[in-house]
Write an enzyme that holds these catalytic residues in place. Structure first.
Site, PDB file in Angstrom:
ATOM      1  N   HIS A  18       8.970  17.399 -30.592  1.00 20.80           N
ATOM      2  CA  HIS A  18       8.753  17.299 -32.043  1.00 20.80           C
ATOM      3  C   HIS A  18       9.437  18.429 -32.804  1.00 20.80           C
ATOM      4  O   HIS A  18       9.822  19.444 -32.223  1.00 20.80           O
ATOM      5  CB  HIS A  18       7.247  17.301 -32.340  1.00 20.80           C
ATOM      6  CG  HIS A  18       6.501  16.268 -31.542  1.00 20.80           C
ATOM      7  ND1 HIS A  18       5.619  16.600 -30.531  1.00 20.80           N
ATOM      8  CD2 HIS A  18       6.555  14.918 -31.583  1.00 20.80           C
ATOM      9  CE1 HIS A  18       5.141  15.479 -29.992  1.00 20.80           C
ATOM     10  NE2 HIS A  18       5.691  14.452 -30.612  1.00 20.80           N
ATOM     11  N   SER A  56      12.677  20.950 -29.793  1.00 22.41           N
ATOM     12  CA  SER A  56      12.783  20.277 -31.088  1.00 22.41           C
ATOM     13  C   SER A  56      14.176  19.700 -31.315  1.00 22.41           C
ATOM     14  O   SER A  56      14.381  18.923 -32.254  1.00 22.41           O
ATOM     15  CB  SER A  56      12.434  21.242 -32.222  1.00 22.41           C
ATOM     16  OG  SER A  56      13.427  22.231 -32.338  1.00 22.41           O
ATOM     17  N   ARG A 111       3.645  21.585 -29.950  1.00 23.14           N
ATOM     18  CA  ARG A 111       4.671  22.606 -30.202  1.00 23.14           C
ATOM     19  C   ARG A 111       4.034  23.995 -30.200  1.00 23.14           C
ATOM     20  O   ARG A 111       3.104  24.283 -30.961  1.00 23.14           O
ATOM     21  CB  ARG A 111       5.356  22.327 -31.544  1.00 23.14           C
ATOM     22  CG  ARG A 111       6.511  23.256 -31.857  1.00 23.14           C
ATOM     23  CD  ARG A 111       7.239  22.820 -33.128  1.00 23.14           C
ATOM     24  NE  ARG A 111       8.033  23.882 -33.692  1.00 23.14           N
ATOM     25  CZ  ARG A 111       9.255  24.210 -33.275  1.00 23.14           C
ATOM     26  NH1 ARG A 111       9.815  23.563 -32.290  1.00 23.14           N
ATOM     27  NH2 ARG A 111       9.916  25.202 -33.834  1.00 23.14           N
ATOM     28  N   LYS A 112       4.557  24.865 -29.319  1.00 27.26           N
ATOM     29  CA  LYS A 112       4.070  26.239 -29.321  1.00 27.26           C
ATOM     30  C   LYS A 112       4.335  26.869 -30.677  1.00 27.26           C
ATOM     31  O   LYS A 112       5.360  26.581 -31.253  1.00 27.26           O
ATOM     32  CB  LYS A 112       4.761  27.048 -28.199  1.00 27.26           C
ATOM     33  CG  LYS A 112       4.418  26.532 -26.793  1.00 27.26           C
ATOM     34  CD  LYS A 112       5.097  27.333 -25.689  1.00 27.26           C
ATOM     35  CE  LYS A 112       6.512  26.901 -25.453  1.00 27.26           C
ATOM     36  NZ  LYS A 112       7.152  27.569 -24.275  1.00 27.26           N
ATOM     37  N   CYS A 127       7.743  19.697 -25.637  1.00 28.49           N
ATOM     38  CA  CYS A 127       7.419  19.162 -26.961  1.00 28.49           C
ATOM     39  C   CYS A 127       8.715  18.681 -27.599  1.00 28.49           C
ATOM     40  O   CYS A 127       9.627  19.481 -27.833  1.00 28.49           O
ATOM     41  CB  CYS A 127       6.782  20.238 -27.838  1.00 28.49           C
ATOM     42  SG  CYS A 127       6.734  19.729 -29.578  1.00 28.49           S
ATOM     43  N   ASP A 153       9.737  34.412 -24.003  1.00 27.74           N
ATOM     44  CA  ASP A 153      10.600  35.366 -24.707  1.00 27.74           C
ATOM     45  C   ASP A 153      10.342  35.352 -26.212  1.00 27.74           C
ATOM     46  O   ASP A 153      10.927  36.154 -26.934  1.00 27.74           O
ATOM     47  CB  ASP A 153      12.092  35.095 -24.429  1.00 27.74           C
ATOM     48  CG  ASP A 153      12.565  33.780 -25.036  1.00 27.74           C
ATOM     49  OD1 ASP A 153      11.835  32.769 -24.915  1.00 27.74           O
ATOM     50  OD2 ASP A 153      13.645  33.765 -25.648  1.00 27.74           O
ATOM     51  N   ASP A 206       8.225  29.601 -20.009  1.00 27.53           N
ATOM     52  CA  ASP A 206       9.055  29.029 -21.053  1.00 27.53           C
ATOM     53  C   ASP A 206      10.423  28.766 -20.421  1.00 27.53           C
ATOM     54  O   ASP A 206      10.745  29.332 -19.377  1.00 27.53           O
ATOM     55  CB  ASP A 206       9.158  30.014 -22.222  1.00 27.53           C
ATOM     56  CG  ASP A 206      10.106  29.534 -23.297  1.00 27.53           C
ATOM     57  OD1 ASP A 206      10.016  28.351 -23.678  1.00 27.53           O
ATOM     58  OD2 ASP A 206      10.948  30.340 -23.746  1.00 27.53           O
ATOM     59  N   ARG A 207      11.223  27.899 -21.006  1.00 30.79           N
ATOM     60  CA  ARG A 207      12.519  27.589 -20.395  1.00 30.79           C
ATOM     61  C   ARG A 207      13.650  28.423 -21.007  1.00 30.79           C
ATOM     62  O   ARG A 207      14.149  29.346 -20.391  1.00 30.79           O
ATOM     63  CB  ARG A 207      12.823  26.073 -20.558  1.00 30.79           C
ATOM     64  CG  ARG A 207      13.875  25.563 -19.605  1.00 30.79           C
ATOM     65  CD  ARG A 207      14.430  24.203 -20.027  1.00 30.79           C
ATOM     66  NE  ARG A 207      15.399  24.365 -21.113  1.00 30.79           N
ATOM     67  CZ  ARG A 207      16.104  23.368 -21.633  1.00 30.79           C
ATOM     68  NH1 ARG A 207      15.925  22.122 -21.216  1.00 30.79           N
ATOM     69  NH2 ARG A 207      16.974  23.597 -22.592  1.00 30.79           N
ATOM     70  N   ASP A 208      14.017  28.105 -22.262  1.00 33.55           N
ATOM     71  CA  ASP A 208      15.180  28.753 -22.891  1.00 33.55           C
ATOM     72  C   ASP A 208      14.905  30.239 -23.130  1.00 33.55           C
ATOM     73  O   ASP A 208      13.907  30.603 -23.764  1.00 33.55           O
ATOM     74  CB  ASP A 208      15.515  28.061 -24.219  1.00 33.55           C
ATOM     75  CG  ASP A 208      15.862  26.580 -24.030  1.00 33.55           C
ATOM     76  OD1 ASP A 208      16.415  26.233 -22.968  1.00 33.55           O
ATOM     77  OD2 ASP A 208      15.562  25.783 -24.929  1.00 33.55           O
ATOM     78  N   THR A 256       7.897  23.924 -22.611  1.00 35.31           N
ATOM     79  CA  THR A 256       9.080  24.233 -23.431  1.00 35.31           C
ATOM     80  C   THR A 256       9.122  23.412 -24.724  1.00 35.31           C
ATOM     81  O   THR A 256       8.942  22.190 -24.701  1.00 35.31           O
ATOM     82  CB  THR A 256      10.380  24.035 -22.592  1.00 35.31           C
ATOM     83  OG1 THR A 256      11.527  24.228 -23.418  1.00 35.31           O
ATOM     84  CG2 THR A 256      10.461  22.660 -21.950  1.00 35.31           C
TER      85      THR A 256
HETATM   86 MG   LIG Z   1      12.282  30.739 -25.239  1.00 36.71          MG
HETATM   87 ZN   LIG Z   2       4.977  18.399 -30.006  1.00 34.64          ZN
END
Ligand SMILES: [Mg+2]
Ligand SMILES: [Zn+2]
Length: 180
Positions: A91, A53, A100-101, A89, A126, A7-9, A50
């Site tokens: 969206h 949105s 979207r996770k 993603c 995270d 994941d990024r953030d 990642t």
């Molecule tokens: Mg995260």
């Molecule tokens: Zn998406």
């Protein structure tokens, strides 16, 4: 070649409740860039999945996202590593997309670009939805307690399986490489 999906953030860079909206706001978590480089030098491929949105919400454009990712990739390259692929993603929560996770779509997108066995692939996140996406794609979920990780810790009992927990990406990396 084994793959690690990040994941990024909150895993690579510091997360913000106000969204990370520009390259200037994209600030690496100490040790994360070096950890990615270390994984690469040890024969792992590193990819990113990642949710972004902020694009659907109009907080930033795809061009700005690309600029943030250029900054990230430049830092990783300078440290001697590289990022094999980035799936994002764009969206919002109500768009009902497949990427979207907690949905596994981003991991499936990565699977179209990179050869990997999901059962041997760690997904580091995270948030609970990172772990759920990993589980849905048949990968191995792991939690870091940077970013939203501390509050996610409390939600782990909702899951029916055990998730390894690490302080940060650097600690995950040390543990993974020691185990090899
Ligand atoms: Mg995260
Ligand atoms: Zn998406």
């Amino acid at each position: 070649m084994s793959l690690v999906i990040l994941d990024r953030d909150g895993v690579i860079n510091q997360d913000s409740d106000a969204f990370v909206k520009s390259p200037e706001e994209w600030l690496p978590i100490p040790g994360s860039i070096e950890a990615i480089a270390k994984l690469c030098k040890s024969g792992y491929q590193v990819a990113i999945a990642t949710n972004q949105s902020g694009i659907a919400r109009g907080y930033f454009t795809v061009e700005t996202l690309t600029a943030m990712h250029n900054k990230m990739e430049q830092l990783v390259n300078q440290a001697g590593g590289n990022i094999a692929a980035i799936a994002y993603c764009p969206h919002g929560p109500d768009d009902n997309c497949n990427c979207r996770k907690p949905k596994p779509g981003l991991i499936y997108q990565l699977a179209q670009q990179l050869q990997f066995n999901p059962q041997e692939t760690w997904v580091v996140g995270d948030s609970l939805r990172d772990l759920q996406a990993a589980e849905a794609a048949g990968c191995k979920p792991t939690l870091v307690t940077t970013g939203k990780g501390q509050s996610t810790l409390k939600k782990l009992p909702e899951l029916s399986y055990d998730v390894p927990v690490f302080k940060d990406l650097a600690e995950f990396t040390r543990a993974l490489l020691k185990q090899d």
